[in-house]
Scaffold this active site. Structure first.
Site, mmCIF file in Angstrom:
data_model
loop_
_atom_site.group_PDB
_atom_site.id
_atom_site.type_symbol
_atom_site.label_atom_id
_atom_site.label_comp_id
_atom_site.label_asym_id
_atom_site.label_seq_id
_atom_site.Cartn_x
_atom_site.Cartn_y
_atom_site.Cartn_z
ATOM 1 N N LYS A 112 -53.130 43.048 -29.273
ATOM 2 C CA LYS A 112 -54.241 42.167 -28.902
ATOM 3 C C LYS A 112 -53.755 41.134 -27.895
ATOM 4 O O LYS A 112 -53.593 41.458 -26.728
ATOM 5 C CB LYS A 112 -54.871 41.597 -30.164
ATOM 6 C CG LYS A 112 -55.447 42.751 -31.009
ATOM 7 C CD LYS A 112 -55.948 42.353 -32.339
ATOM 8 C CE LYS A 112 -56.582 43.525 -33.066
ATOM 9 N NZ LYS A 112 -55.665 44.637 -33.371
ATOM 10 N N HIS B 182 -55.222 38.776 -34.995
ATOM 11 C CA HIS B 182 -56.026 38.031 -34.023
ATOM 12 C C HIS B 182 -55.588 36.576 -33.889
ATOM 13 O O HIS B 182 -56.299 35.771 -33.286
ATOM 14 C CB HIS B 182 -57.501 38.100 -34.416
ATOM 15 C CG HIS B 182 -58.062 39.481 -34.358
ATOM 16 N ND1 HIS B 182 -58.621 40.009 -33.215
ATOM 17 C CD2 HIS B 182 -58.130 40.465 -35.297
ATOM 18 C CE1 HIS B 182 -59.019 41.252 -33.454
ATOM 19 N NE2 HIS B 182 -58.726 41.548 -34.716
ATOM 20 N N SER C 150 -61.440 39.156 -38.081
ATOM 21 C CA SER C 150 -61.740 39.831 -36.820
ATOM 22 C C SER C 150 -63.218 39.908 -36.493
ATOM 23 O O SER C 150 -63.587 39.995 -35.320
ATOM 24 C CB SER C 150 -61.157 41.246 -36.832
ATOM 25 O OG SER C 150 -61.714 42.013 -37.882
#
Length: 388
Positions: free
Chosen positions: A240, A210, A182
């Site tokens: 996300k 991610h 990240s």
């Protein structure tokens, strides 16, 4: 002043002196990539909503319909009130996307890792974790009581040495890593790690918070290169690129059934609101139906790195290491004055001496805004970094 207040004030003063104190700044984030802060409209390059699906009309409509049908909350733990029908739909969709037998949804990604790791290993077992693994993986490791060793970032040789030294005396072994890191934006070598894990009868778990939606044709880091890596424990988040909220684990049916029975953060947490689950289902529809759109964040990041002659990105995350916290926050303030929201990342989130600007790119970023941002970095930030 009470001793508690004195303690808190002293800690805050110490952090402020080192430019490490955090502040919650009211920010109104709405359509596309715009954010309003302190009365100014900014272009945000710090959001993990990589596909801007939290603002997608189809996704929002699904959430609204779920509220009107099922209400705003789930009422209690999924094991107490019963398993809401939307959970089964989402878990089946995620399992199919990740090519796994089953899936279980948690209240958040952090809760997922705090629950999964201690449910699988404990005293007498071994955990080997990448040094840059997310905090929740490392906290789950501490809660487990297993013997733990940290291997150097993405260093397969070091991981091999640790397996050779410690695997033999451990009952079970769990290898932990982010799929996409990240703060650095690089990928873990999950295919190679999967082969290594299997050779030592170790269980590989990747945190793909991610990765899902934006790498591996939207399937995540296990699918980079077009062939699925043999990762038995694929964890991730819905907050996300999915644009909603929650965490998940995709694995075999026996493993998922065990997690449903043993993971404390699932058993003792209220289930996700129906709106969050419905939004995630709709977001998966958008991702699967629009692969070219899902590929845009990485393309936008590549435009930025080319403009600055930086290494090609592996994900929509591009870090620019400044070094010291004070210089990093000054660089962030400079960009904000120019209309860009780019958050400075400081210790303990990143190692001391590696404070950085963390640029994140989304499908809705305009090329002209990216190129102007790159120009500001090139002309006003990089020269200062070189001088220091």
């Amino acid at each position: 002043m009470s001793s508690l207040d004195a303690f808190a004030a002293a800690k805050l003063a110490e952090m402020e002196a080192r430019n490490l104190r955090r502040w919650l700044v009211e920010t109104d984030r709405r359509e596309e990539v715009r954010a309003t802060r302190n009365g100014r409209e900014l272009i945000s390059f710090c959001c993990n909503d990589y596909l801007n699906l939290s603002q997608n009309a189809r996704v929002k409509k699904a959430a609204i319909n779920a509220i009107e049908t099922y209400g705003t909350g789930s009422g209690a733990s999924r094991l107490v009130t019963g398993n809401h029908p939307l959970f089964g739909i989402l878990e089946a969709r995620l399992a199919k996307l990740k090519q796994a037998e089953d899936c279980v949804i948690f209240g958040s990604g952090y809760l997922a890792n705090l629950g999964i790791v201690p449910a699988l290993v404990g005293p007498g077992d071994l955990i080997l974790a990448d040094e840059l693994s997310h905090s929740c993986l490392l906290m789950g490791t501490k809660l487990s009581g297993a013997e733990a060793h940290i291997f150097r970032h993405n260093d397969l040789g070091h991981l091999t040495d640790l397996l050779a030294a410690h695997r033999g005396h451990a009952r079970h072994c769990l290898i932990l890593t982010d799929g996409v890191f990240s703060m650095d934006g690089d990928l873990a070598p999950v295919h190679e790690m999967a082969v290594l894990a299997k050779a030592h009868d170790a269980w590989l778990m990747t945190d793909d918070a991610h990765g899902i939606g934006v790498v591996g044709e939207g399937r995540g880091s296990s699918f980079v290169g077009g062939v699925k890596a043999d990762v038995p424990l694929q964890m991730g988040t819905l907050s996300k690129a999915i644009g909603s909220y929650g965490g998940y684990l995709c694995a075999s049916k026996p493993v998922v059934d065990l997690i449903r029975t043993r993971a404390r953060t699932l058993i003792y947490s209220t289930g996700l609101p129906p709106a969050s689950v419905a939004a995630a289902i709709a977001a998966l529809d958008v991702i699967e139906e629009n692969p070219d759109y899902a590929a845009l964040p990485l393309k936008k990041a590549a435009l930025f790195t080319r403009a600055l002659n930086l290494p090609a990105p592996e994900s929509p995350i591009v870090p620019l290491v400044i070094g010291e916290a004070e210089a990093t926050m000054k660089a962030s303030a400079l960009l904000e004055a120019e209309g860009y929201l780019v958050t400075g990342i400081r210790p303990p989130t990143v190692p001391a001496g590696t404070a950085r600007l963390r640029f994140t790119f989304t499908a809705e970023h305009k090329d002209e805004d990216i190129l102007r941002l790159a120009g500001l970095v090139r002309d006003r930030i990089l020269p200062k970094r070189a001088a220091e």
